[in-house]
Design a protein around this motif. Structure first.
Motif, PDB file in Angstrom:
ATOM      1  N   LEU A   1       0.827  -1.205   0.000  1.00 25.74           N
ATOM      2  CA  LEU A   1       0.000   0.000   0.000  1.00 25.74           C
ATOM      3  C   LEU A   1       0.865   1.259   0.000  1.00 25.74           C
ATOM      4  CD1 LEU A   1      -2.817   1.278   0.180  1.00 25.74           C
ATOM      5  CD2 LEU A   1      -2.677   1.053   2.680  1.00 25.74           C
TER       6      LEU A   1
ATOM      7  N   ARG B   1       2.166   2.741  -3.143  1.00 30.70           N
ATOM      8  CA  ARG B   1       1.222   3.545  -3.915  1.00 30.70           C
ATOM      9  C   ARG B   1       0.981   4.916  -3.297  1.00 30.70           C
ATOM     10  NH1 ARG B   1      -4.321   3.873  -3.559  1.00 30.70           N
ATOM     11  NH2 ARG B   1      -4.393   2.072  -2.157  1.00 30.70           N
TER      12      ARG B   1
ATOM     13  N   LEU C   1      -3.448   3.407   6.577  1.00 33.06           N
ATOM     14  CA  LEU C   1      -4.783   3.387   5.976  1.00 33.06           C
ATOM     15  C   LEU C   1      -5.425   4.775   6.023  1.00 33.06           C
ATOM     16  CD1 LEU C   1      -6.096   0.010   7.452  1.00 33.06           C
ATOM     17  CD2 LEU C   1      -5.477   0.467   5.067  1.00 33.06           C
TER      18      LEU C   1
ATOM     19  N   ALA D   1      -3.853   6.803   3.345  1.00 34.40           N
ATOM     20  CA  ALA D   1      -4.351   6.399   2.024  1.00 34.40           C
ATOM     21  C   ALA D   1      -5.737   6.981   1.760  1.00 34.40           C
ATOM     22  CB  ALA D   1      -4.388   4.877   1.929  1.00 34.40           C
TER      23      ALA D   1
END
Length: 478
Positions: free
Chosen positions: A445, A448, A473, A476
């Motif tokens: 993750l 990205r 998270l 993101a």
């Protein structure tokens, strides 16, 4: 003063000691913007967060130690004006390195003064500190008529050394050059409040680190306590104006320049409680100020404990693994005792008026730290780290290690919860597997959403599991 905006700057050569630092770099860039012929940043470091920009803009970066007289004389040759910003021992572990503090702040200043006389440099602006008059006593709207705080009563060597250096600088005002050409050195002193702004290196990073780790446990002193701050651009402006104040704007009248031999307090002019001042910044980063408060007397006891502990650890003060002390006695005074000063003298004599308001300055500082947080690895408090590390080590010990030391007690506790050794081992394997899976997911993750820190996210999540992953998270989702 009756001078143009860039009088004494255009086509002049300047030396800024400590020029690779936060304040020094800002001053170097402003001097170039105003048309200086040459700007030299004299610093012990070969690089800093600003060195690339300075070099690109045309600043000549000179590496040298202000304690070495030959380094100072080499850097000062051909200069028209010197801004002496370099100092040591303002905060943290530096405050306990007594010898280095005196070497830099006193001996180094002597070398600066001698080099100015040797090379015929007419103007010297010295950056001092509030601590030359403040040592823990309450001061409300103080001014330059206040006496120096007694040298023997300073609680730290930094304030004492800066007081000695300031008095030396002012004593050298009017001293003739060594070549006896009829000219003399003009000096003045600025006493700035605590400096803040985008990129500030000392105060705010330490506070934010404590808040991020969950170690900002209490406020110090009464909520009515107030002190001064100064935004970096305002301080740079005052330095420029002080250098102009050392020019003879009325040649032939026999009077010295208006700023010659003078000291000036410099601030934003808006005294405020330190904890209230930093609260908007902490909130913008997702941290909170504690509600509990510690009295100054109790905080001083805590500060003295850290002073003793770090004095014992003196040989290790420069080691990377030794963290900054939580707080030291002089830092208790700075945040827990009211002390603020008027900049009226600076306004009347050199024309200083803050051009950036505290609201504007804090807004710029918040933007900087929000962007910095987005570019760095984020994570939970130190308590989560301790819980995860100690928990996994204890679980492994209970499941696999023989009965040595504390292992039997740890195993008894695990058996109380998991009922059997087989179940303890199963829980460990499942926990380890979860951490490994979460770590690889975090790495994938992060590739990205935060590729620069992908490796860091992997290892942090490997240790902390979901406690780390939830921060990624959140990033993101933003």
């Amino acid at each position: 003063m009756h001078l143009s905006e860039n009088e004494g700057i255009e086509n002049n050569a300047f030396v800024v000691t400590g020029g690779l630092g936060f304040l020094g770099s800002a001053l170097c860039l402003e001097l170039l913007r105003r048309g200086a012929r040459q700007v030299r940043a004299f610093d012990l470091r070969s690089s800093s967060p600003w060195s690339t920009l300075l070099t690109h803009k045309g600043v000549q970066c000179i590496r040298g130690d202000i304690v070495r007289k030959q380094d100072v004389e080499r850097a000062f040759r051909g200069a028209d004006c010197v801004f002496h910003l370099a100092s040591f021992g303002m905060s943290g572990k530096e405050m306990l390195q007594f010898g280095r503090i005196d070497d830099v702040n006193i001996t180094g200043t002597c070398h600066v003064l001698d080099a100015c006389l040797h090379h015929g440099i007419k103007r010297l602006v010295y950056v001092s500190t509030y601590n030359v008059v403040f040592g823990g006593q309450q001061i409300i709207n103080g001014n330059e008529t206040l006496p120096y705080f007694p040298l023997d009563d300073h609680v730290d060597p930094y304030g004492r050394s800066k007081s000695i250096a300031e008095q030396l600088v002012l004593k050298y005002n009017g001293r003739p050059f060594k070549n006896k050409n009829g000219n003399c050195l003009c000096t003045c002193v600025l006493r700035p409040a605590a400096i803040y702004g985008p990129g500030e290196e000392r105060h705010l990073p330490r506070i934010i680190t404590l808040a991020r780790l969950g170690l900002l446990l209490f406020r110090i002193g009464d909520h009515r306590v107030k002190s001064d701050w100064v935004y970096v651009d305002n301080l740079v402006l005052s330095l420029i104006l002080a250098s102009m104040g050392l020019l003879d704007d009325k040649p032939g009248n026999g009077e010295p320049p208006i700023a010659a031999g003078q000291a000036y307090f410099i601030s934003d002019g808006s005294p405020v409680n330190t904890f209230e001042f930093i609260q908007p910044l902490l909130r913008s980063l997702g941290y909170q100020l504690p509600n509990s408060s510690l009295s100054v007397d109790h905080a001083l006891v805590l500060g003295k404990v850290f002073w003793v502990v770090y004095t014992i650890l003196y040989p290790c003060l420069n080691c990377w693994w030794l963290p900054q002390p939580f707080i030291l006695p002089s830092e208790v005074h700075k945040v827990g005792v009211t002390h603020y000063f008027s900049y009226l003298k600076a306004k009347e004599e050199i024309g200083y008026v803050p051009m950036v308001t505290p609201r504007e300055g804090m807004s710029a500082t918040i933007s900087y730290w929000q962007e910095r947080k987005r570019r760095t690895l984020d994570g939970p408090t130190i308590y989560v780290w301790l819980f995860c590390v100690i928990g996994m080590v204890s679980l492994y010990s209970a499941a696999f290690l023989p009965d040595i030391g504390l292992v039997p007690r740890i195993r008894d506790i695990s058996l109380f919860f998991f009922r059997s050794l087989w179940m303890t081992r199963l829980v460990f394997f499942l926990s380890a597997a979860a951490h490994i899976i979460e770590a690889f997911f975090a790495w994938h993750l992060a590739k990205r959403v935060d590729p620069a820190n992908a490796s860091g996210w992997f290892w942090q999540t490997f240790v902390l599991g979901f406690f780390s992953l939830r921060f990624l998270l959140k990033r993101a989702s933003e």
